[in-house]
Design a protein around this motif. Structure first.
Motif, PDB file in Angstrom:
ATOM      1  N   ILE A 241      -2.299   8.727 -27.704  1.00 30.72           N
ATOM      2  CA  ILE A 241      -2.001   8.583 -26.287  1.00 30.72           C
ATOM      3  C   ILE A 241      -2.993   7.598 -25.673  1.00 30.72           C
ATOM      4  O   ILE A 241      -4.173   7.577 -26.022  1.00 30.72           O
ATOM      5  CB  ILE A 241      -2.055   9.945 -25.571  1.00 30.72           C
ATOM      6  N   LEU A 242      -2.490   6.723 -24.792  1.00 28.47           N
ATOM      7  CA  LEU A 242      -3.310   5.690 -24.173  1.00 28.47           C
ATOM      8  C   LEU A 242      -3.305   5.836 -22.658  1.00 28.47           C
ATOM      9  O   LEU A 242      -2.448   6.522 -22.095  1.00 28.47           O
ATOM     10  CB  LEU A 242      -2.777   4.305 -24.552  1.00 28.47           C
ATOM     11  N   HIS A 243      -4.259   5.173 -22.000  1.00 26.63           N
ATOM     12  CA  HIS A 243      -4.273   5.189 -20.543  1.00 26.63           C
ATOM     13  C   HIS A 243      -4.554   3.799 -19.993  1.00 26.63           C
ATOM     14  O   HIS A 243      -5.143   2.953 -20.671  1.00 26.63           O
ATOM     15  CB  HIS A 243      -5.311   6.180 -20.005  1.00 26.63           C
ATOM     16  N   ILE A 244      -4.098   3.557 -18.773  1.00 26.47           N
ATOM     17  CA  ILE A 244      -4.439   2.359 -18.028  1.00 26.47           C
ATOM     18  C   ILE A 244      -4.745   2.768 -16.589  1.00 26.47           C
ATOM     19  O   ILE A 244      -4.370   3.847 -16.148  1.00 26.47           O
ATOM     20  CB  ILE A 244      -3.307   1.301 -18.033  1.00 26.47           C
ATOM     21  N   ASP A 245      -5.445   1.911 -15.879  1.00 27.56           N
ATOM     22  CA  ASP A 245      -5.740   2.137 -14.467  1.00 27.56           C
ATOM     23  C   ASP A 245      -5.022   1.083 -13.638  1.00 27.56           C
ATOM     24  O   ASP A 245      -5.075  -0.110 -13.958  1.00 27.56           O
ATOM     25  CB  ASP A 245      -7.247   2.062 -14.210  1.00 27.56           C
ATOM     26  N   VAL A 246      -4.352   1.519 -12.594  1.00 31.81           N
ATOM     27  CA  VAL A 246      -3.608   0.611 -11.731  1.00 31.81           C
ATOM     28  C   VAL A 246      -3.890   0.961 -10.271  1.00 31.81           C
ATOM     29  O   VAL A 246      -4.374   2.045  -9.962  1.00 31.81           O
ATOM     30  CB  VAL A 246      -2.086   0.688 -11.988  1.00 31.81           C
ATOM     31  N   GLU A 247      -3.560   0.034  -9.399  1.00 32.18           N
ATOM     32  CA  GLU A 247      -3.727   0.248  -7.962  1.00 32.18           C
ATOM     33  C   GLU A 247      -2.380   0.529  -7.324  1.00 32.18           C
ATOM     34  O   GLU A 247      -1.406  -0.183  -7.570  1.00 32.18           O
ATOM     35  CB  GLU A 247      -4.359  -0.981  -7.312  1.00 32.18           C
ATOM     36  N   LEU A 248      -2.306   1.569  -6.508  1.00 29.24           N
ATOM     37  CA  LEU A 248      -1.090   1.857  -5.761  1.00 29.24           C
ATOM     38  C   LEU A 248      -0.993   0.837  -4.625  1.00 29.24           C
ATOM     39  O   LEU A 248      -1.920   0.699  -3.821  1.00 29.24           O
ATOM     40  CB  LEU A 248      -1.130   3.272  -5.201  1.00 29.24           C
ATOM     41  N   LEU A 249       0.113   0.114  -4.563  1.00 29.30           N
ATOM     42  CA  LEU A 249       0.247  -1.009  -3.642  1.00 29.30           C
ATOM     43  C   LEU A 249       0.930  -0.617  -2.334  1.00 29.30           C
ATOM     44  O   LEU A 249       1.760   0.299  -2.308  1.00 29.30           O
ATOM     45  CB  LEU A 249       1.043  -2.125  -4.314  1.00 29.30           C
ATOM     46  N   PRO A 250       0.607  -1.318  -1.247  1.00 29.33           N
ATOM     47  CA  PRO A 250       1.258  -1.058   0.048  1.00 29.33           C
ATOM     48  C   PRO A 250       2.751  -1.334  -0.014  1.00 29.33           C
ATOM     49  O   PRO A 250       3.224  -2.137  -0.825  1.00 29.33           O
ATOM     50  CB  PRO A 250       0.559  -2.039   1.004  1.00 29.33           C
ATOM     51  N   ARG A 251       3.494  -0.708   0.875  1.00 33.06           N
ATOM     52  CA  ARG A 251       4.949  -0.814   0.882  1.00 33.06           C
ATOM     53  C   ARG A 251       5.414  -2.261   1.049  1.00 33.06           C
ATOM     54  O   ARG A 251       6.358  -2.703   0.384  1.00 33.06           O
ATOM     55  CB  ARG A 251       5.525   0.046   2.011  1.00 33.06           C
ATOM     56  N   ASP A 252       4.771  -3.027   1.933  1.00 32.25           N
ATOM     57  CA  ASP A 252       5.228  -4.388   2.187  1.00 32.25           C
ATOM     58  C   ASP A 252       5.091  -5.275   0.954  1.00 32.25           C
ATOM     59  O   ASP A 252       5.941  -6.142   0.693  1.00 32.25           O
ATOM     60  CB  ASP A 252       4.480  -4.995   3.369  1.00 32.25           C
ATOM     61  N   ILE A 253       4.041  -5.058   0.166  1.00 30.66           N
ATOM     62  CA  ILE A 253       3.881  -5.826  -1.069  1.00 30.66           C
ATOM     63  C   ILE A 253       4.926  -5.404  -2.095  1.00 30.66           C
ATOM     64  O   ILE A 253       5.508  -6.237  -2.796  1.00 30.66           O
ATOM     65  CB  ILE A 253       2.466  -5.647  -1.634  1.00 30.66           C
ATOM     66  N   CYS A 254       5.190  -4.100  -2.191  1.00 28.71           N
ATOM     67  CA  CYS A 254       6.206  -3.607  -3.127  1.00 28.71           C
ATOM     68  C   CYS A 254       7.574  -4.208  -2.829  1.00 28.71           C
ATOM     69  O   CYS A 254       8.321  -4.581  -3.739  1.00 28.71           O
ATOM     70  CB  CYS A 254       6.289  -2.083  -3.056  1.00 28.71           C
ATOM     71  N   GLU A 255       7.905  -4.310  -1.556  1.00 27.61           N
ATOM     72  CA  GLU A 255       9.212  -4.844  -1.179  1.00 27.61           C
ATOM     73  C   GLU A 255       9.356  -6.305  -1.580  1.00 27.61           C
ATOM     74  O   GLU A 255      10.461  -6.780  -1.863  1.00 27.61           O
ATOM     75  CB  GLU A 255       9.421  -4.670   0.329  1.00 27.61           C
ATOM     76  N   LYS A 256       8.262  -7.045  -1.594  1.00 28.21           N
ATOM     77  CA  LYS A 256       8.290  -8.449  -1.984  1.00 28.21           C
ATOM     78  C   LYS A 256       8.316  -8.618  -3.499  1.00 28.21           C
ATOM     79  O   LYS A 256       8.915  -9.557  -4.021  1.00 28.21           O
ATOM     80  CB  LYS A 256       7.083  -9.179  -1.412  1.00 28.21           C
ATOM     81  N   LYS A 257       7.657  -7.710  -4.216  1.00 28.40           N
ATOM     82  CA  LYS A 257       7.466  -7.875  -5.652  1.00 28.40           C
ATOM     83  C   LYS A 257       8.550  -7.215  -6.499  1.00 28.40           C
ATOM     84  O   LYS A 257       8.846  -7.664  -7.599  1.00 28.40           O
ATOM     85  CB  LYS A 257       6.101  -7.289  -6.056  1.00 28.40           C
ATOM     86  N   VAL A 258       9.113  -6.115  -6.020  1.00 26.66           N
ATOM     87  CA  VAL A 258      10.063  -5.328  -6.816  1.00 26.66           C
ATOM     88  C   VAL A 258      11.483  -5.613  -6.345  1.00 26.66           C
ATOM     89  O   VAL A 258      11.775  -5.506  -5.148  1.00 26.66           O
ATOM     90  CB  VAL A 258       9.750  -3.823  -6.723  1.00 26.66           C
ATOM     91  N   HIS A 259      12.350  -5.970  -7.278  1.00 27.19           N
ATOM     92  CA  HIS A 259      13.721  -6.368  -6.933  1.00 27.19           C
ATOM     93  C   HIS A 259      14.485  -5.233  -6.270  1.00 27.19           C
ATOM     94  O   HIS A 259      15.149  -5.427  -5.245  1.00 27.19           O
ATOM     95  CB  HIS A 259      14.453  -6.838  -8.194  1.00 27.19           C
TER      96      HIS A 259
END
Length: 244
Positions: free
Chosen positions: A198-216
């Motif tokens: 099992i592996l792990h990574i660390d990520v940052e939870l992004l603001p809604r406005d950035i998500c709307e621009k980045k995620v289709h």
């Protein structure tokens, strides 16, 4: 995918268990679990393994498998879940049904706890738990929302196993800008082999406005996370936080 609190300081870390991204694929001929991961082409981040962090968090994670291995222990793993009580496993709805959105019969599944290496069974610690019932929201089967499911185990998980733990569910909404930890056994790059440990990574939870621009496609109940400061990992992946 799952948002959960992690111990010491909420402002330092929370657990973000992605039940899609790092989860593996079965052989194409296997009807269970083979229908949903092949569309993923990009990794979220470079995964890591270390005893001080990965193994501490791994006790909350289980491997969801078809009833019998193909050839070797663990080669029937197709999804992950998190232990939210001694009886219930939280996972994604698509892990509980086939491509026709028909819920799997509980007798064809098994939940394996206490196995940080999915290909190795540890005597006295690895547990094969039968599934008694599966619960999937109607909204997922009708509208493709609320991608979440519960699996009720036939027996309670033990309290004295050092590799098995019940995680504390969050008491507040996740906060954009905080770091979260992702765990899983899946392919770490397109076309690569499945991870055994099992592996792990660390990520940052992004603001809604950035998500709307980045995620289709970003549905109302979704969030997204990524590592935008890392040129290798600049593609956020949607996260489904509702009811987690």
């Amino acid at each position: 995918m799952l948002l959960l609190n992690y111990g010491v300081s909420r402002k330092i870390f929370s657990i973000l268990l992605f039940l899609l991204l790092l989860l593996p694929i079965l052989d194409a001929g296997d009807p269970i679990g083979s229908h949903f991961v092949r569309r993923r082409a990009k990794r979220l981040s470079s995964p890591y393994f270390d005893k001080e962090k990965t193994l501490v968090l791994a006790k909350y994670v289980v491997s969801i498998r078809s009833r019998r291995p193909h050839k070797l222990f663990g080669d029937n793993h197709f999804c992950g879940g998190v232990i939210i009580s001694r009886t219930y496993i939280l996972t994604s709805a698509h892990c509980a049904m086939d491509k026709r959105k028909i819920v799997h019969r509980s007798r064809v599944l098994v939940v394996v706890a206490g196995t940080t290496n999915r290909l190795k069974s540890r005597k006295g610690l690895s547990l094969n738990m039968e599934v008694k019932k599966i619960f999937v929201p109607d909204k997922f089967t009708v509208f493709n929302t609320n991608n979440i499911a519960l699996m009720m185990l036939a027996k309670k998980l033990p309290l004295d196993n050092p590799l098995v733990g019940v995680i504390n569910l969050p008491t507040a909404d996740p906060e954009p800008g905080l770091n979260y930890t992702v765990l899983g056994w899946g392919r770490i790059f397109k076309g690569g082999p499945l991870a055994s440990d099992i592996l792990h990574i660390d990520v940052e939870l992004l603001p809604r406005d950035i998500c709307e621009k980045k995620v289709h496609i970003l549905k109302e109940e979704m969030m997204c996370a990524g590592n935008l400061n890392n040129t290798m990992d600049e593609n956020p992946v949607p996260v489904i936080p509702e009811a987690h």
